[in-house]
Design an enzyme around this catalytic site. Structure first.
Site, PDB file in Angstrom:
ATOM      1  N   LYS A 153      14.129  10.254  59.771  1.00 49.11           N
ATOM      2  CA  LYS A 153      14.827   9.939  61.026  1.00 49.11           C
ATOM      3  C   LYS A 153      14.128   8.821  61.770  1.00 49.11           C
ATOM      4  O   LYS A 153      14.756   8.069  62.511  1.00 49.11           O
ATOM      5  CB  LYS A 153      14.811  11.158  61.949  1.00 49.11           C
ATOM      6  CG  LYS A 153      15.580  12.346  61.468  1.00 49.11           C
ATOM      7  CD  LYS A 153      15.247  13.517  62.404  1.00 49.11           C
ATOM      8  CE  LYS A 153      15.774  14.822  61.887  1.00 49.11           C
ATOM      9  NZ  LYS A 153      14.976  15.969  62.316  1.00 49.11           N
ATOM     10  N   LYS A 167       1.905  11.458  61.326  1.00 46.46           N
ATOM     11  CA  LYS A 167       2.667  11.287  62.574  1.00 46.46           C
ATOM     12  C   LYS A 167       1.781  10.806  63.723  1.00 46.46           C
ATOM     13  O   LYS A 167       2.243  10.062  64.586  1.00 46.46           O
ATOM     14  CB  LYS A 167       3.391  12.577  62.955  1.00 46.46           C
ATOM     15  CG  LYS A 167       4.519  12.886  61.975  1.00 46.46           C
ATOM     16  CD  LYS A 167       5.611  13.745  62.548  1.00 46.46           C
ATOM     17  CE  LYS A 167       6.781  13.776  61.576  1.00 46.46           C
ATOM     18  NZ  LYS A 167       7.874  14.626  61.968  1.00 46.46           N
ATOM     19  N   LYS A 183       9.635   8.421  52.061  1.00 47.28           N
ATOM     20  CA  LYS A 183      10.622   9.471  52.339  1.00 47.28           C
ATOM     21  C   LYS A 183      11.735   8.954  53.259  1.00 47.28           C
ATOM     22  O   LYS A 183      11.448   8.213  54.205  1.00 47.28           O
ATOM     23  CB  LYS A 183       9.873  10.620  53.029  1.00 47.28           C
ATOM     24  CG  LYS A 183      10.649  11.891  53.169  1.00 47.28           C
ATOM     25  CD  LYS A 183       9.831  12.929  53.945  1.00 47.28           C
ATOM     26  CE  LYS A 183      10.028  12.786  55.426  1.00 47.28           C
ATOM     27  NZ  LYS A 183      10.084  14.038  56.180  1.00 47.28           N
TER      28      LYS A 183
HETATM   29  N1  AQP Z   1      13.741  12.856  52.842  1.00 46.10           N
HETATM   30  C1  AQP Z   1      13.908  14.166  52.737  1.00 46.10           C
HETATM   31  N2  AQP Z   1      14.246  14.724  51.553  1.00 46.10           N
HETATM   32  C2  AQP Z   1      14.434  16.075  51.445  1.00 46.10           C
HETATM   33  N3  AQP Z   1      14.313  16.928  52.496  1.00 46.10           N
HETATM   34  C3  AQP Z   1      13.982  16.410  53.690  1.00 46.10           C
HETATM   35  N4  AQP Z   1      13.797  16.959  54.901  1.00 46.10           N
HETATM   36  C4  AQP Z   1      13.491  15.992  55.808  1.00 46.10           C
HETATM   37  N5  AQP Z   1      13.467  14.794  55.200  1.00 46.10           N
HETATM   38  C5  AQP Z   1      13.775  15.014  53.888  1.00 46.10           C
HETATM   39  C6  AQP Z   1      13.943  18.389  55.165  1.00 46.10           C
HETATM   40  O1  AQP Z   1      14.858  18.545  56.228  1.00 46.10           O
HETATM   41  C7  AQP Z   1      14.502  19.719  56.955  1.00 46.10           C
HETATM   42  C8  AQP Z   1      14.508  19.430  58.414  1.00 46.10           C
HETATM   43  O2  AQP Z   1      13.575  18.417  58.713  1.00 46.10           O
HETATM   44  P1  AQP Z   1      13.078  18.269  60.196  1.00 46.10           P
HETATM   45  O3  AQP Z   1      14.217  17.904  61.055  1.00 46.10           O
HETATM   46  O4  AQP Z   1      12.378  19.474  60.598  1.00 46.10           O
HETATM   47  O5  AQP Z   1      12.059  17.110  60.274  1.00 46.10           O
HETATM   48  P2  AQP Z   1      11.388  16.110  59.365  1.00 46.10           P
HETATM   49  O6  AQP Z   1      11.038  16.660  58.023  1.00 46.10           O
HETATM   50  O7  AQP Z   1      10.248  15.610  60.163  1.00 46.10           O
HETATM   51  O8  AQP Z   1      12.542  15.027  59.228  1.00 46.10           O
HETATM   52  P3  AQP Z   1      12.319  13.527  59.168  1.00 46.10           P
HETATM   53  O9  AQP Z   1      13.588  12.862  58.952  1.00 46.10           O
HETATM   54  O10 AQP Z   1      11.250  13.188  58.185  1.00 46.10           O
HETATM   55  O11 AQP Z   1      11.838  13.183  60.619  1.00 46.10           O
HETATM   56  P4  AQP Z   1      10.662  12.269  61.067  1.00 46.10           P
HETATM   57  O12 AQP Z   1      11.115  10.899  60.787  1.00 46.10           O
HETATM   58  O13 AQP Z   1      10.540  12.557  62.513  1.00 46.10           O
HETATM   59  O14 AQP Z   1       9.477  12.655  60.257  1.00 46.10           O
HETATM   60  C9  AQP Z   1      13.155  20.187  56.419  1.00 46.10           C
HETATM   61  O15 AQP Z   1      13.373  21.268  55.520  1.00 46.10           O
HETATM   62  C10 AQP Z   1      12.648  19.006  55.666  1.00 46.10           C
HETATM   63  O16 AQP Z   1      11.818  19.379  54.585  1.00 46.10           O
END
Ligand code: AQP
Length: 346
Positions: free
Chosen positions: A210, A115, A207
């Site tokens: 968002k 990040k 992955k």
């Molecule tokens: N691609 C994924 N597959 C399975 N689980 C996922 N999670 C996130 N992406 C996937 C799970 O969703 C929960 C909440 O995630 P979060 O909102 O805390 O943030 P994150 O993991 O940072 O989500 P993103 O989409 O990947 O955001 P960015 O793009 O900002 O990095 C967690 O349980 C996570 O494991």
């Protein structure tokens, strides 16, 4: 290790469009766990501000994630639904854990490296400290189980390391204050199912996320049926038909991803899906996936839209959840302060 009362905690950041990965890897599993465990589900807004958030958008997104929890089937009468910033014990315990965790441990965290990217010097201290706050979120409730996607595995290991070090460093005081051999449990991550890691629809090696600039890389929970259909139809695939055995999905990341998504949406396994669709061309399989995704996600998206139209109701759910959460966390943090040796207000 003494027996701790079973308790589930997990959180989702209010940082943008919730997508299918968040739903299948986390929220859908949160719903299922309610039958077996006492659960706390948190909108982790303190985590969200580790990267810049427009204040008005943040407020909107906190309510939207809460709406997604409720629309997906989390019952706020049974589970505790709240946002992190309303319960001050998270930040308080994080400070104490900052003094337990070691720099070397945080330096190993891959999510910070991803990040922060090349502009590391310019990343917030909060982004670096993110896993310590996450440990505090979980351990403020002495939660024993945390359902998360696979991307959070390393952070859960750090939570266990912090719990273990606190239990060791303060072993004498923990016993003296009547808490036996250990104050914190070694929390178990619950990672699994066919969608523990949902991948981008544009690149099966990345992955679903968002922050991906391409909206075609993900299915958002609020996408309408046309958008879902377009995104699935445009999803990257290879030229071969689907295999009949899961071994045939190896080295075919896009095929593996779509089969995993289908399985998770349908409460089935990859084997079940391939039993039905082995030998099928992607055009046919994608058609079935569109129908399934629209049937499962359509009602959730519609209910989310209905719920966000009534922010007063959402805020009342969050306020009640915060009071229930604080009632669990406050005595735990008071005990931590005694163990550390602070003098209580009397
Ligand atoms: N691609 C994924 N597959 C399975 N689980 C996922 N999670 C996130 N992406 C996937 C799970 O969703 C929960 C909440 O995630 P979060 O909102 O805390 O943030 P994150 O993991 O940072 O989500 P993103 O989409 O990947 O955001 P960015 O793009 O900002 O990095 C967690 O349980 C996570 O494991």
């Amino acid at each position: 290790m003494p027996a701790f009362k079973e308790l589930v905690f997990s959180g989702v950041q209010p940082t943008g469009n919730l997508h299918l990965g968040n739903y299948l890897g986390a929220i859908k599993r949160f719903v299922a766990m309610q039958a077996q465990y006492e659960c706390l589900y948190c909108v982790v807004d303190l985590h969200a501000i580790t990267v810049w958030q427009d204040p008005g958008e943040l407020t909107r997104q906190i309510r939207e994630v809460t709406a997604a929890f409720l629309a997906a089937g989390i019952d706020p009468a049974r589970s505790v639904v709240f946002n992190q910033s309303q319960v001050p014990q998270h930040a308080e315990l994080a400070w104490i854990f900052n003094c337990v965790a070691r720099l070397g441990w945080l330096n190993r965290m891959t999510q910070f490296k991803e990040k922060a990217g090349k502009d590391r010097e310019n990343a917030s201290i909060g982004l670096y400290d993110y896993p310590v706050l996450m440990a505090a979120d979980i351990l403020a409730y002495r939660a024993t189980h945390v359902p998360v996607g696979e991307d959070q595995k390393q952070h859960l290991e750090l939570t266990r390391d912090i719990a273990q070090k606190f239990n060791n460093d303060f072993a004498g005081a923990i016993a003296e204050h009547g808490h036996g051999e250990a104050f914190f449990p070694l929390t178990e991550p619950l990672i699994g199912g066919p969608a523990a890691r949902v991948m981008s629809l544009r690149d099966g090696t990345k992955k679903m996320s968002k922050s991906d600039p391409s909206d075609y890389s993900r299915i958002n929970l609020t996408d309408d049926p046309d958008a879902i259909a377009q995104k699935v139809r445009k999803a990257k695939t290879d030229a071969e038909p689907l295999p009949s055995e899961t071994a045939g999905l190896e080295k075919r990341p896009e095929a593996d991803n779509l089969v995993g998504i289908f399985a998770a949406l349908n409460d089935a396994s990859r084997e079940d899906v391939l039993r039905e669709y082995g030998g099928a061309q992607f055009s046919a399989f994608k058609g079935a996936l569109v129908d399934l995704a629209v049937a499962k996600l359509g009602p959730i998206g519609a209910e989310m839209k209905r719920l966000v139209a009534d922010p007063g109701h959402i805020d009342a759910v969050l306020a009640e959840g915060a009071a229930r959460a604080e009632a669990i966390a406050a005595p735990n943090i008071a005990a931590v302060k005694d163990i550390v040796g602070f003098v209580r207000r009397r």
